[in-house]
Design a protein around this motif. Structure first.
Motif, mmCIF file in Angstrom:
data_model
loop_
_atom_site.group_PDB
_atom_site.id
_atom_site.type_symbol
_atom_site.label_atom_id
_atom_site.label_comp_id
_atom_site.label_asym_id
_atom_site.label_seq_id
_atom_site.Cartn_x
_atom_site.Cartn_y
_atom_site.Cartn_z
ATOM 1 N N PHE A 1 0.962 -1.262 -0.114
ATOM 2 C CA PHE A 1 0.118 -0.051 -0.009
ATOM 3 C C PHE A 1 0.911 1.320 0.120
ATOM 4 N N PHE A 2 1.908 1.283 0.787
ATOM 5 C CA PHE A 2 2.646 2.571 1.002
ATOM 6 C C PHE A 2 3.498 2.892 -0.339
ATOM 7 N N HIS A 3 4.267 1.681 -0.800
ATOM 8 C CA HIS A 3 4.957 1.816 -2.020
ATOM 9 C C HIS A 3 4.258 2.214 -3.333
ATOM 10 N N GLY A 4 2.826 1.667 -3.303
ATOM 11 C CA GLY A 4 1.828 2.097 -4.358
ATOM 12 C C GLY A 4 1.295 3.649 -4.157
ATOM 13 N N PHE A 5 1.235 4.004 -2.967
ATOM 14 C CA PHE A 5 0.905 5.392 -2.465
ATOM 15 C C PHE A 5 2.088 6.320 -3.272
ATOM 16 N N ALA A 6 3.365 5.908 -2.762
ATOM 17 C CA ALA A 6 4.678 6.564 -3.238
ATOM 18 C C ALA A 6 4.448 6.689 -4.747
ATOM 19 N N HIS A 7 4.340 5.650 -5.516
ATOM 20 C CA HIS A 7 4.408 5.371 -6.859
ATOM 21 C C HIS A 7 3.278 6.213 -7.412
ATOM 22 N N GLY A 8 2.158 6.310 -6.813
ATOM 23 C CA GLY A 8 1.228 7.272 -7.348
ATOM 24 C C GLY A 8 1.265 8.695 -7.387
ATOM 25 N N THR A 9 1.980 9.186 -6.240
ATOM 26 C CA THR A 9 2.224 10.484 -6.006
ATOM 27 C C THR A 9 3.604 10.870 -6.892
ATOM 28 N N GLU A 10 4.192 10.227 -7.462
ATOM 29 C CA GLU A 10 5.458 10.422 -8.078
ATOM 30 C C GLU A 10 5.186 10.279 -9.767
ATOM 31 N N GLY A 11 3.930 9.952 -10.063
ATOM 32 C CA GLY A 11 3.515 9.542 -11.357
ATOM 33 C C GLY A 11 3.127 10.901 -12.226
ATOM 34 N N PRO A 12 3.079 10.775 -13.452
ATOM 35 C CA PRO A 12 2.615 11.868 -14.324
ATOM 36 C C PRO A 12 1.151 11.975 -14.125
ATOM 37 N N ALA A 13 0.658 13.352 -13.899
ATOM 38 C CA ALA A 13 -0.621 13.728 -13.791
ATOM 39 C C ALA A 13 -1.336 13.397 -15.034
ATOM 40 N N ALA A 14 -0.857 13.582 -16.289
ATOM 41 C CA ALA A 14 -1.555 13.335 -17.398
ATOM 42 C C ALA A 14 -2.015 11.883 -17.748
ATOM 43 N N ALA A 15 -1.266 10.958 -17.057
ATOM 44 C CA ALA A 15 -1.726 9.462 -17.321
ATOM 45 C C ALA A 15 -1.526 8.743 -16.076
ATOM 46 N N PRO A 16 -2.365 9.042 -15.046
ATOM 47 C CA PRO A 16 -2.099 7.975 -14.044
ATOM 48 C C PRO A 16 -2.526 6.731 -14.005
ATOM 49 N N LEU A 17 -3.331 6.552 -14.815
ATOM 50 C CA LEU A 17 -3.890 4.988 -15.216
ATOM 51 C C LEU A 17 -2.675 4.120 -15.745
ATOM 52 N N GLY A 18 -2.371 4.909 -16.760
ATOM 53 C CA GLY A 18 -1.108 4.272 -17.522
ATOM 54 C C GLY A 18 0.232 4.073 -16.515
ATOM 55 N N HIS A 19 0.304 4.926 -15.594
ATOM 56 C CA HIS A 19 1.511 4.893 -14.700
ATOM 57 C C HIS A 19 1.147 3.692 -13.886
ATOM 58 N N ILE A 20 -0.121 3.394 -13.530
ATOM 59 C CA ILE A 20 -0.224 2.430 -12.469
ATOM 60 C C ILE A 20 -0.077 1.084 -13.157
ATOM 61 N N LEU A 21 -0.647 1.082 -14.555
ATOM 62 C CA LEU A 21 -0.317 -0.394 -15.415
ATOM 63 C C LEU A 21 1.021 -0.639 -15.488
ATOM 64 N N GLY A 22 1.902 0.486 -15.640
ATOM 65 C CA GLY A 22 3.349 0.299 -15.754
ATOM 66 C C GLY A 22 4.020 -0.172 -14.553
ATOM 67 N N PHE A 23 3.790 0.320 -13.527
ATOM 68 C CA PHE A 23 4.538 -0.161 -12.291
ATOM 69 C C PHE A 23 3.960 -1.331 -11.757
ATOM 70 N N ILE A 24 2.746 -1.866 -12.283
ATOM 71 C CA ILE A 24 2.293 -3.245 -11.766
ATOM 72 C C ILE A 24 3.230 -4.274 -12.817
ATOM 73 N N GLY A 25 3.640 -3.914 -13.850
ATOM 74 C CA GLY A 25 4.630 -4.578 -14.645
ATOM 75 C C GLY A 25 5.997 -4.565 -14.207
ATOM 76 N N GLY A 26 6.364 -3.433 -13.790
ATOM 77 C CA GLY A 26 7.939 -3.401 -13.155
ATOM 78 C C GLY A 26 7.690 -4.158 -12.113
ATOM 79 N N THR A 27 6.975 -4.066 -11.076
ATOM 80 C CA THR A 27 6.926 -4.790 -9.858
ATOM 81 C C THR A 27 6.664 -6.276 -9.991
ATOM 82 N N VAL A 28 5.664 -6.679 -10.927
ATOM 83 C CA VAL A 28 5.943 -8.089 -11.193
ATOM 84 C C VAL A 28 7.326 -8.550 -11.553
ATOM 85 N N ILE A 29 7.954 -7.908 -12.484
ATOM 86 C CA ILE A 29 9.373 -8.255 -13.014
ATOM 87 C C ILE A 29 10.291 -8.429 -11.858
#
Length: 195
Positions: free
Chosen positions: A126-154
């Motif tokens: 939860f805390f890592h996700g909150f940090a990821h979310g606050t540091e992501g681009p405002a123009a594409a928050p959902l794309g950013h979330i999808l991307g860091f899901i992939g990075g985390t899985v890797i």
């Protein structure tokens, strides 16, 4: 399903968000790309996510899948919480604490109960996700979330793969996972002084 098949499927799945959004506009592609790279850009995220994979590999059984799934699910919840505009105090302190505690879990001689490990992984996620979310681009928050899901899985798969390689190799007087755990704790303490 064997481990090699699962690894191949996870890598393919991690690459899909970028492919799915590639046609929908530059903001989404940028969001996915920045999200995918984000877990690799900070030592705190990198170490915590690899440690989750190592611990999942160590616990084995259903924890091999449940631990990373709990982390990723809670991470998405944390990132979604950012979108509500609500703030969470001490996020960076919680992220650094997660690094230290995950390193300590690797050093622990006894296996951690799976329910405790899963609860801890979800809390840290939860805390890592909150940090990821606050540091992501405002123009594409959902794309950013999808991307860091992939990075985390890797990174989780990387940790699991390292664990399986260590298990096949066997251990000497100082098991490798304890050396890795000690290094992760040291890095977490170092990050606490820098922050």
């Amino acid at each position: 399903m064997n481990f090699k098949t699962l690894t191949a499927l996870a890598i393919i799945t991690a690459s899909l968000p970028g492919q799915a959004l590639a046609h929908s506009g530059n903001d989404h592609v940028h969001g996915v790309a920045s999200g995918l790279l984000h877990p690799f850009s900070g030592v705190d995220h990198l170490l915590a996510m690899i440690a989750v994979g190592l611990i999942a590999g160590r616990l084995g059984g259903s924890a091999l899948f449940r631990l990373p799934l709990a982390f990723v699910s809670a991470m998405v919840a944390g990132a979604a919480y950012v979108l509500t505009g609500v703030t969470v105090p001490l996020v960076e302190a919680a992220v650094i604490t997660s690094v230290i505690l995950l390193g300590a879990a690797l050093i622990a001689n006894a296996n951690i109960p799976a329910t405790l490990a899963i609860t801890g992984a979800a809390t840290f996620g939860f805390f890592h996700g909150f940090a990821h979310g606050t540091e992501g681009p405002a123009a594409a928050p959902l794309g950013h979330i999808l991307g860091f899901i992939g990075g985390t899985v890797i990174l989780h798969i990387t940790g699991m793969t390292v664990w399986h390689a260590l298990a096949r190799r066997g251990t000497g007087p100082m098991p490798a996972h304890r050396i890795i755990g000690t290094g992760i704790i040291g890095a977490g303490i170092g990050l606490a002084f820098i922050a």
